[in-house]
Scaffold this active site. Structure first.
Site, PDB file in Angstrom:
ATOM      1  N   ARG A  63      -4.832  24.693 -26.893  1.00 39.21           N
ATOM      2  CA  ARG A  63      -3.824  25.539 -27.499  1.00 39.21           C
ATOM      3  C   ARG A  63      -2.957  26.275 -26.497  1.00 39.21           C
ATOM      4  O   ARG A  63      -1.947  26.848 -26.867  1.00 39.21           O
ATOM      5  CB  ARG A  63      -4.549  26.450 -28.498  1.00 39.21           C
ATOM      6  CG  ARG A  63      -4.566  27.898 -28.273  1.00 39.21           C
ATOM      7  CD  ARG A  63      -5.187  28.602 -29.466  1.00 39.21           C
ATOM      8  NE  ARG A  63      -4.200  29.308 -30.230  1.00 39.21           N
ATOM      9  CZ  ARG A  63      -4.211  29.490 -31.561  1.00 39.21           C
ATOM     10  NH1 ARG A  63      -5.186  29.013 -32.276  1.00 39.21           N
ATOM     11  NH2 ARG A  63      -3.272  30.143 -32.145  1.00 39.21           N
ATOM     12  N   HIS A 114      -8.742  34.267 -31.862  1.00 39.22           N
ATOM     13  CA  HIS A 114      -8.190  33.131 -32.602  1.00 39.22           C
ATOM     14  C   HIS A 114      -9.174  32.592 -33.630  1.00 39.22           C
ATOM     15  O   HIS A 114      -9.035  31.461 -34.094  1.00 39.22           O
ATOM     16  CB  HIS A 114      -7.746  32.034 -31.622  1.00 39.22           C
ATOM     17  CG  HIS A 114      -6.595  32.454 -30.758  1.00 39.22           C
ATOM     18  ND1 HIS A 114      -6.437  32.056 -29.452  1.00 39.22           N
ATOM     19  CD2 HIS A 114      -5.546  33.273 -31.019  1.00 39.22           C
ATOM     20  CE1 HIS A 114      -5.335  32.607 -28.949  1.00 39.22           C
ATOM     21  NE2 HIS A 114      -4.787  33.354 -29.876  1.00 39.22           N
ATOM     22  N   CYS A 172     -13.105  27.974 -56.000  1.00 37.05           N
ATOM     23  CA  CYS A 172     -11.844  28.051 -56.746  1.00 37.05           C
ATOM     24  C   CYS A 172     -11.011  26.777 -56.683  1.00 37.05           C
ATOM     25  O   CYS A 172      -9.950  26.705 -57.298  1.00 37.05           O
ATOM     26  CB  CYS A 172     -11.013  29.241 -56.258  1.00 37.05           C
ATOM     27  SG  CYS A 172     -10.171  28.939 -54.702  1.00 37.05           S
ATOM     28  N   SER A 213      -4.404  31.595 -18.683  1.00 38.77           N
ATOM     29  CA  SER A 213      -3.153  31.646 -17.924  1.00 38.77           C
ATOM     30  C   SER A 213      -2.408  32.963 -18.175  1.00 38.77           C
ATOM     31  O   SER A 213      -1.392  33.219 -17.555  1.00 38.77           O
ATOM     32  CB  SER A 213      -2.274  30.470 -18.337  1.00 38.77           C
ATOM     33  OG  SER A 213      -2.064  30.508 -19.741  1.00 38.77           O
ATOM     34  N   ILE A 254     -14.359  28.429 -11.818  1.00 41.64           N
ATOM     35  CA  ILE A 254     -14.986  29.455 -12.662  1.00 41.64           C
ATOM     36  C   ILE A 254     -16.508  29.351 -12.663  1.00 41.64           C
ATOM     37  O   ILE A 254     -17.209  30.362 -12.626  1.00 41.64           O
ATOM     38  CB  ILE A 254     -14.433  29.331 -14.108  1.00 41.64           C
ATOM     39  CG1 ILE A 254     -12.952  29.745 -14.111  1.00 41.64           C
ATOM     40  CG2 ILE A 254     -15.222  30.186 -15.083  1.00 41.64           C
ATOM     41  CD1 ILE A 254     -12.228  29.369 -15.388  1.00 41.64           C
TER      42      ILE A 254
HETATM   43 ZN   LIG Z   1     -11.535  29.453 -52.940  1.00 39.24          ZN
END
Ligand SMILES: [Zn+2]
Length: 251
Positions: A33, A120, A156, A195, A237
């Protein structure tokens, strides 16, 4: 937060760690990303993680579920850098992790869930876009394996997605405000494998420095915040972070 830490931990400095994709590449998870990440270089792939396309197009959702199913995250294990963070936390040093990653590897390494702020979101949970019901990604992927190409919410019937912040979605304001509080309160702010080009995550480094924290940047490439840093580490790292954090735990 600083009040309870100071009674609990005496005068130990609060260490905030901001992690980006670079901390997880040794675990076999590529940078998707970031500004040079896979998604930014492939417009078709970027659609799969862009909220508008995802909601509007069932084909995008079907491809997105296949991408989730095939993700390298499920086989990934925490690496030495994740383990060093967990070790620092176990040493009694107050630690807060702010991460741009959605892989859950800090928690798998042993950092308690309540000490990790996932800017995120997480790829290990699914959320319904209709009713906000949550479930595990493992259960959703089992439905995909069983033949449901675009599994719907079982409460739902709404569209399910991973509980990550897609392009076109805002960060969770509660998570962001906690991250800002941590950046302001910490004594040491370590930015690792990022970065520092994606806002508002990057600005946390500046905020920490402004509020008097030692800013330490561990990243292979230069970042816009290097000039503000007390220390900039370019070493890999997997070597640099354990050395740095073990020194913090000892001192
Ligand atoms: Zn739902």
């Amino acid at each position: 937060m600083s009040a309870d830490e100071s009674t609990e931990q005496g005068k130990r400095p609060l260490v905030a760690l901001l992690s980006g994709a670079g901390i997880s590449t040794d675990s076999g998870i590529p940078d998707y990303r970031g500004p040079q990440g896979l998604w930014k270089r492939d417009p078709e792939a970027e659609k799969l993680v862009t909220y508008g396309h995802y909601m509007a197009d069932a084909d995008v959702r079907r491809r997105s579920w296949r991408m989730r199913r095939d993700s390298p995250v499920w086989a990934a294990k925490p690496n030495g850098a994740h383990e060093a963070v967990a070790r620092l936390e176990r040493s009694g040093t107050p630690v807060r992790v702010i991460t741009q990653n959605v892989d859950g590897l800090h928690q798998l390494a042993g950092v308690p869930e309540r000490k990790v702020l996932e800017l995120h979101g997480t790829s290990r949970t699914v959320v319904c876009t209709g009713c906000d019901a949550r479930g595990t990604m493992a259960d959703a992927l089992a439905r995909v394996e069983a033949g449901e190409a675009d599994p719907a919410c079982e409460s739902c019937g709404g569209i399910l997605k991973s509980a990550t912040v897609m392009f076109g979605q805002a960060l969770d304001p509660e998570v962001l405000s906690q991250a800002i509080a941590v950046a302001k309160a910490c004594d040491v702010f370590v930015a690792v494998g990022t970065s520092l080009q994606v806002q508002p995550a990057a600005s946390l480094a500046g905020l920490a420095a402004e509020h008097g924290a030692r800013l330490i940047i561990v990243n292979a490439e230069p970042t816009p915040y290097d000039a503000l840093a007390t220390e900039v580490v370019r070493d890999p790292i997997g070597i640099a972070l354990p050395a740095l954090l073990d020194a913090l735990a000892g001192g």
